[in-house]
Scaffold this motif. Structure first.
Motif, PDB file in Angstrom:
ATOM      1  N   ASN A  13      28.245  41.842  35.330  1.00 32.88           N
ATOM      2  CA  ASN A  13      29.194  41.825  34.216  1.00 32.88           C
ATOM      3  C   ASN A  13      30.238  40.752  34.512  1.00 32.88           C
ATOM      4  OD1 ASN A  13      31.715  42.510  32.729  1.00 32.88           O
ATOM      5  ND2 ASN A  13      30.473  44.220  31.969  1.00 32.88           N
ATOM      6  N   ARG A  14      30.186  39.669  33.774  1.00 30.66           N
ATOM      7  CA  ARG A  14      31.011  38.503  34.107  1.00 30.66           C
ATOM      8  C   ARG A  14      32.497  38.776  33.925  1.00 30.66           C
ATOM      9  NH1 ARG A  14      27.485  33.453  31.570  1.00 30.66           N
ATOM     10  NH2 ARG A  14      25.499  34.015  32.562  1.00 30.66           N
ATOM     11  N   THR A  15      32.851  39.547  32.905  1.00 25.32           N
ATOM     12  CA  THR A  15      34.277  39.826  32.666  1.00 25.32           C
ATOM     13  C   THR A  15      34.883  40.577  33.840  1.00 25.32           C
ATOM     14  OG1 THR A  15      33.873  39.906  30.284  1.00 25.32           O
ATOM     15  CG2 THR A  15      35.910  40.898  31.085  1.00 25.32           C
ATOM     16  N   ARG A  16      34.175  41.661  34.300  1.00 26.78           N
ATOM     17  CA  ARG A  16      34.716  42.438  35.419  1.00 26.78           C
ATOM     18  C   ARG A  16      34.667  41.638  36.718  1.00 26.78           C
ATOM     19  NH1 ARG A  16      31.890  47.118  33.080  1.00 26.78           N
ATOM     20  NH2 ARG A  16      30.251  46.925  34.649  1.00 26.78           N
ATOM     21  N   THR A  17      33.620  40.829  36.888  1.00 26.58           N
ATOM     22  CA  THR A  17      33.517  40.003  38.097  1.00 26.58           C
ATOM     23  C   THR A  17      34.671  39.008  38.172  1.00 26.58           C
ATOM     24  OG1 THR A  17      31.120  40.222  38.085  1.00 26.58           O
ATOM     25  CG2 THR A  17      32.046  38.412  39.364  1.00 26.58           C
ATOM     26  N   ALA A  18      34.960  38.328  37.051  1.00 26.69           N
ATOM     27  CA  ALA A  18      36.070  37.357  37.032  1.00 26.69           C
ATOM     28  C   ALA A  18      37.395  38.035  37.346  1.00 26.69           C
ATOM     29  CB  ALA A  18      36.121  36.666  35.674  1.00 26.69           C
ATOM     30  N   LYS A  19      37.586  39.222  36.798  1.00 20.20           N
ATOM     31  CA  LYS A  19      38.831  39.947  37.054  1.00 20.20           C
ATOM     32  C   LYS A  19      38.941  40.341  38.518  1.00 20.20           C
ATOM     33  CE  LYS A  19      41.497  43.889  35.333  1.00 20.20           C
ATOM     34  NZ  LYS A  19      41.502  45.043  34.390  1.00 20.20           N
ATOM     35  N   ALA A  20      37.809  40.791  39.136  1.00 22.57           N
ATOM     36  CA  ALA A  20      37.819  41.183  40.555  1.00 22.57           C
ATOM     37  C   ALA A  20      38.093  39.979  41.458  1.00 22.57           C
ATOM     38  CB  ALA A  20      36.489  41.840  40.918  1.00 22.57           C
ATOM     39  N   LEU A  21      37.587  38.809  41.078  1.00 22.97           N
ATOM     40  CA  LEU A  21      37.793  37.607  41.905  1.00 22.97           C
ATOM     41  C   LEU A  21      39.139  36.942  41.657  1.00 22.97           C
ATOM     42  CD1 LEU A  21      34.227  36.024  41.589  1.00 22.97           C
ATOM     43  CD2 LEU A  21      35.202  37.096  43.615  1.00 22.97           C
ATOM     44  N   GLY A  22      39.846  37.387  40.598  1.00 25.02           N
ATOM     45  CA  GLY A  22      41.154  36.829  40.311  1.00 25.02           C
ATOM     46  C   GLY A  22      41.091  35.460  39.657  1.00 25.02           C
ATOM     47  N   ILE A  23      39.999  35.187  38.926  1.00 29.24           N
ATOM     48  CA  ILE A  23      39.874  33.909  38.229  1.00 29.24           C
ATOM     49  C   ILE A  23      39.548  34.175  36.771  1.00 29.24           C
ATOM     50  CG2 ILE A  23      39.132  32.660  40.304  1.00 29.24           C
ATOM     51  CD1 ILE A  23      36.267  32.924  39.333  1.00 29.24           C
ATOM     52  N   GLY A  24      39.672  33.137  35.945  1.00 28.39           N
ATOM     53  CA  GLY A  24      39.373  33.279  34.539  1.00 28.39           C
ATOM     54  C   GLY A  24      37.878  33.308  34.284  1.00 28.39           C
ATOM     55  N   LEU A  25      37.497  33.838  33.111  1.00 22.73           N
ATOM     56  CA  LEU A  25      36.092  33.957  32.765  1.00 22.73           C
ATOM     57  C   LEU A  25      35.432  32.591  32.660  1.00 22.73           C
ATOM     58  CD1 LEU A  25      33.660  35.678  31.927  1.00 22.73           C
ATOM     59  CD2 LEU A  25      34.527  35.664  29.571  1.00 22.73           C
ATOM     60  N   ARG A  26      36.121  31.622  32.051  1.00 22.55           N
ATOM     61  CA  ARG A  26      35.539  30.281  31.920  1.00 22.55           C
ATOM     62  C   ARG A  26      35.360  29.633  33.288  1.00 22.55           C
ATOM     63  NH1 ARG A  26      38.438  27.441  26.635  1.00 22.55           N
ATOM     64  NH2 ARG A  26      37.625  28.913  25.078  1.00 22.55           N
ATOM     65  N   THR A  27      36.341  29.885  34.198  1.00 19.40           N
ATOM     66  CA  THR A  27      36.218  29.332  35.561  1.00 19.40           C
ATOM     67  C   THR A  27      34.991  29.915  36.245  1.00 19.40           C
ATOM     68  OG1 THR A  27      38.614  29.099  35.699  1.00 19.40           O
ATOM     69  CG2 THR A  27      37.397  29.068  37.784  1.00 19.40           C
ATOM     70  N   LEU A  28      34.791  31.229  36.098  1.00 21.68           N
ATOM     71  CA  LEU A  28      33.617  31.868  36.707  1.00 21.68           C
ATOM     72  C   LEU A  28      32.331  31.267  36.156  1.00 21.68           C
ATOM     73  CD1 LEU A  28      32.277  34.074  38.442  1.00 21.68           C
ATOM     74  CD2 LEU A  28      32.530  35.628  36.482  1.00 21.68           C
ATOM     75  N   GLN A  29      32.281  31.105  34.821  1.00 24.25           N
ATOM     76  CA  GLN A  29      31.072  30.567  34.212  1.00 24.25           C
ATOM     77  C   GLN A  29      30.783  29.142  34.704  1.00 24.25           C
ATOM     78  OE1 GLN A  29      32.137  31.098  30.111  1.00 24.25           O
ATOM     79  NE2 GLN A  29      31.085  33.085  29.957  1.00 24.25           N
ATOM     80  N   ARG A  30      31.851  28.351  34.894  1.00 27.48           N
ATOM     81  CA  ARG A  30      31.672  26.978  35.371  1.00 27.48           C
ATOM     82  C   ARG A  30      31.148  26.954  36.799  1.00 27.48           C
ATOM     83  NH1 ARG A  30      36.389  25.629  34.741  1.00 27.48           N
ATOM     84  NH2 ARG A  30      37.166  25.500  36.877  1.00 27.48           N
ATOM     85  N   LYS A  31      31.705  27.865  37.637  1.00 25.97           N
ATOM     86  CA  LYS A  31      31.272  27.907  39.032  1.00 25.97           C
ATOM     87  C   LYS A  31      29.839  28.439  39.144  1.00 25.97           C
ATOM     88  CE  LYS A  31      35.869  28.335  41.111  1.00 25.97           C
ATOM     89  NZ  LYS A  31      35.741  27.135  41.964  1.00 25.97           N
ATOM     90  N   MET A  32      29.465  29.442  38.296  1.00 21.54           N
ATOM     91  CA  MET A  32      28.100  29.954  38.312  1.00 21.54           C
ATOM     92  C   MET A  32      27.102  28.852  37.957  1.00 21.54           C
ATOM     93  SD  MET A  32      28.536  33.705  36.510  1.00 21.54           S
ATOM     94  CE  MET A  32      26.769  33.966  36.456  1.00 21.54           C
ATOM     95  N   LYS A  33      27.491  28.006  37.007  1.00 18.63           N
ATOM     96  CA  LYS A  33      26.624  26.893  36.628  1.00 18.63           C
ATOM     97  C   LYS A  33      26.508  25.879  37.757  1.00 18.63           C
ATOM     98  CE  LYS A  33      25.908  23.516  32.942  1.00 18.63           C
ATOM     99  NZ  LYS A  33      26.437  22.935  31.680  1.00 18.63           N
ATOM    100  N   ALA A  34      27.633  25.646  38.427  1.00 25.64           N
ATOM    101  CA  ALA A  34      27.637  24.668  39.516  1.00 25.64           C
ATOM    102  C   ALA A  34      26.785  25.145  40.685  1.00 25.64           C
ATOM    103  CB  ALA A  34      29.062  24.401  39.973  1.00 25.64           C
ATOM    104  N   HIS A  35      26.831  26.477  40.963  1.00 16.16           N
ATOM    105  CA  HIS A  35      26.060  27.040  42.081  1.00 16.16           C
ATOM    106  C   HIS A  35      24.674  27.499  41.650  1.00 16.16           C
ATOM    107  CE1 HIS A  35      29.428  26.723  44.753  1.00 16.16           C
ATOM    108  NE2 HIS A  35      30.197  27.551  44.026  1.00 16.16           N
ATOM    109  N   GLN A  36      24.329  27.236  40.366  1.00 14.50           N
ATOM    110  CA  GLN A  36      23.013  27.611  39.837  1.00 14.50           C
ATOM    111  C   GLN A  36      22.747  29.108  39.974  1.00 14.50           C
ATOM    112  OE1 GLN A  36      20.132  25.097  41.798  1.00 14.50           O
ATOM    113  NE2 GLN A  36      20.741  23.273  40.650  1.00 14.50           N
ATOM    114  N   LEU A  37      23.764  29.911  39.638  1.00 16.44           N
ATOM    115  CA  LEU A  37      23.647  31.373  39.694  1.00 16.44           C
ATOM    116  C   LEU A  37      23.326  31.916  38.308  1.00 16.44           C
ATOM    117  CD1 LEU A  37      26.645  32.251  42.020  1.00 16.44           C
ATOM    118  CD2 LEU A  37      24.225  32.209  42.589  1.00 16.44           C
TER     119      LEU A  37
END
Length: 715
Positions: A691-715
């Motif tokens: 769940n990207r929304t809860r994951t971003a909140k747990a990591l302390g980053i924004g949802l768009r930042t998480l999505q960008r990093k997931m794309k960069a790490h090919q996750l």
């Protein structure tokens, strides 16, 4: 054939029984009267004097002996036996005819009719004929010389008689005419006219006959015998048969009368009964026809005539109805002619449709037997039955397949485990999903109650509607009612707009009440009303809203103790406690730990997964897991992230290769940071089930930042 078609229905049968001028009596082989139907007012004694008693105890001796002999003959031969007898009823001799027929090995049905009126009518006919012939013989010899003797015969005639003058005045009436009309001779003779007695609708006919009989030109225009109606002193209408002859005196006639009112009433009853039977036959939705022993059609109802395209009465049935040169293979007429009732279902080879046929013998007045066939189209019902059988077989096979697959598989949706305890849970889940009743899940925290609830909902008939989870313990008490029922704008401070409640969201779906024991009794009352179909009212509104929802409740508490303590209403408890499912704690199904560990590890990138050695697995198996599956998931998350097994109260166990350098070769700082970041994001995604929304909140980053990093790490 459905019960609505079979027979004519209880009400119609009762109407037919009431219309028959017979008593219908059931008599046992022990000569005991069992029941009476129909004209029970014709009984020799009150009905209660017969029921449960033997024939010999209630009928006069000689009559009882004859009745018993006839009864025994009916039992012995199985044929219809008749008996005529007479009884004195209220100081009046009454005559009866009885037909006895065996209905079963220990019972005979007797159809008893009071024929007293018919006997009297017959006797009156004979008496009238005798006296009339005698009178005519006397008059032909010498009417004038035998005036006194004639008058004496006239007075004592057994039939009502009158002498009518030219002007319709009745100059003489005998006592029988007095009885017929209710008037005294002194009121009638030379005071009343014959037309005073005639029913108005028949008066013109009688007047025409009167004058025609006295006219030489139209002598043959008046019949010597005819029927008409008269009115007696009590204004009762009576039908009479009258025979008129002219006397030697000019203009005088003598009329002898027979009261045939009872005969006419009987004829009317027969016509009414025929009309009733005709209406039944024509109102019957199926096909009805009668055939004789030569297979010749004697009657067809309108439905059959319309279906075959014409009236085939008089034709051979198999030729006219089935286009066959010989009797049909399924024909049962011969069995019916032998007295049997035959019912069967058959598929017509011509139109390939299913029919239900009832075939019964009908005995005519000349003792010939017809076969009556009543045929109903049951093709739609048979197709439905076949569809139901196919569906039942399919469901049975699917159920067997699903049960077998459950026993063989290691998971049920997102629920992992193949231990006996979990197999029992899966079985209960299947039964719960097949019904629409409320369910309650018992289990410690972390045993997967919401996962089970979602799985049941996904298999139920409500799967296309919302699954609405509610943590009853997380909602402030002052907001519980608003959360469940919704509120109107301005209902309270901060209510800036109309808001729908959880019950509205769960309409046609499922409401998952986690920790249901935290709901206060005051709200339980309102929820109970909504559960029972009484609806609910949003805060600030007066309108009652209906919602169709199913409750799946969950708790880690002992609700029975809360009911005893008064913290939960018993009626609310029993409404949600319909299908209880107990989820076992992880410590009672440790054989599922390897499967669970493998399942959780699959969520992480293969490159960062540590190896589960036997030593680590032994540690996992020896631990009691107070936090159950949730604790196991968190322990494995830390194991992947920190490369060590950290169990509460136990020393941490390092991963098989604790050297980060050994696991990850030396690299530049940006590469090392990127590798660490990838591991952290992968672990967080696994922990929060991607769940990207809860994951971003747990990591302390924004949802768009998480999505960008997931794309960069090919996750």
């Amino acid at each position: 054939m459905t019960q609505a078609h079979e027979g004519l229905g209880i009400a119609s049968c009762r109407a037919i029984v009431d219309a028959i001028p017979d008593m219908i009596i059931r008599i046992g082989k022990d000569h005991v009267f069992r029941s009476f139907e129909g004209k029970v007012n014709e009984l020799y004694r009150p009905e209660v004097d017969y029921l449960g008693k033997r024939i010999e105890d209630v009928l006069p001796g000689a009559t009882a002996i004859r009745f018993v002999d006839t009864l025994e003959s009916a039992f012995r031969t199985g044929q219809v036996h008749s008996i005529d007898y007479s009884l004195t009823l209220q100081q009046t001799l009454c005559f009866y005819e009885a037909r006895l027929v065996r209905s079963s090995d220990d019972e005979v049905i007797a159809f008893v009719r009071n024929v007293t009126r018919e006997k009297e009518t017959e006797e009156q006919f004979h008496e009238y004929q005798f006296h009339l012939e005698h009178q005519m013989a006397m008059r032909s010899a010498d009417l004038s010389a035998a005036e006194n003797r004639y008058r004496n015969i006239f007075r004592h005639s057994g039939a009502p008689s009158i002498i009518v003058e030219q002007d319709f005045t009745i100059s003489m009436a005998n006592p029988k005419f007095e009885e017929l009309t209710g008037f005294d001779c002194r009121e009638i003779e030379k005071r009343m006219k014959w037309t005073d007695f005639i029913y108005p609708e028949d008066r013109q006919m009688v007047i025409r006959y009167h004058f025609a009989r006295r006219s030489d030109a139209d002598e043959h225009g008046a019949p010597a015998e005819y029927e008409c109606r008269i009115i007696d002193r009590n204004q009762s209408l009576r039908t009479i048969f009258i025979k008129v002859g002219m006397l030697s005196e000019t203009g005088r006639s003598i009329a002898s009368i027979i009261d045939i009112t009872s005969l006419k009433n009987t004829e009317q009853e027969l016509r009414d009964r025929e009309t009733l039977y005709s209406a039944i036959l024509e109102g019957y939705e199926g096909f009805v026809y009668f055939i004789d022993r030569n297979y010749r059609i004697r009657f067809m109802n309108e439905n059959l005539i319309h279906n075959t395209g014409g009236d085939a009465t008089g034709k051979i049935c198999h030729e006219a109805l089935h286009n066959r040169s010989a009797p049909c293979l399924w024909c049962v007429a011969e069995q019916v002619f032998e007295g049997n009732r035959v019912r069967f279902e058959m598929k017509n080879p011509n139109d390939k449709k299913w029919y239900y046929s009832i075939n019964v013998p009908v005995r005519m007045s000349d003792q010939s037997v017809f076969c009556q066939a009543m045929i109903t189209d049951i093709d739609e019902r048979k197709r439905m039955e076949e569809a139901l059988r196919d569906s039942e077989a399919h469901l049975r096979e699917e159920n067997i397949r699903l049960r077998t697959s459950i026993e063989e598989r290691e998971r049920f949706g997102d629920i992992v485990g193949k231990s006996p305890a979990m197999q029992e849970v899966y079985e209960l889940m299947l039964m719960a999903a097949a019904s629409d009743t409320n369910i309650i899940l018992y289990g410690e925290s972390g045993t997967g109650k919401e996962l089970v609830a979602r799985a049941i909902h996904a298999m139920s008939s409500r799967q296309g509607s919302n699954f609405v989870p509610v943590n009853c313990g997380a909602i402030p008490e002052n907001l519980l009612e608003s959360e469940f029922f919704g509120h109107k704008k301005g209902a309270f401070t901060g209510a800036g707009a109309d808001t729908k409640g959880l019950l509205d969201e769960a309409d046609h779906g499922c409401l998952f009440l986690d920790e249901i024991g935290e709901i206060k009794p005051g709200l339980q009352v309102k929820l109970l009303r909504a559960i029972e179909g009484g609806g609910y009212t949003p805060v600030g509104s007066r309108r009652v809203i209906q919602s169709d929802f199913r409750i799946i409740a969950a708790t880690s508490r002992n609700l029975t103790e809360r009911v005893r303590a008064g913290r939960m209403r018993s009626d609310f408890f029993y409404r949600v406690h319909v299908i209880p499912i107990h989820l076992p704690p992880l410590r009672k199904r440790k054989e599922d730990i390897p499967l669970l560990a493998e399942h959780f590890f699959k969520a992480y990138d293969r490159k960062i997964r540590p190896t589960l050695t036997s030593r680590i697995m032994e540690a996992l198996m020896n631990y009691d897991w107070p936090g159950n599956v949730r604790e196991l998931q968190n322990v494995l998350y830390r194991f992947v992230t920190l490369q060590r097994l950290d169990l509460a109260g136990d020393a941490a166990l390092p991963a098989p290769d604790p050297s980060v350098e050994a696991t990850f070769p030396a690299a530049s700082l940006p590469d090392a940071v990127a590798s660490f970041e990838k591991r952290q994001i992968s672990a967080a995604l696994a922990q929060h089930r991607w769940n990207r929304t809860r994951t971003a909140k747990a990591l302390g980053i924004g949802l768009r930042t998480l999505q960008r990093k997931m794309k960069a790490h090919q996750l």
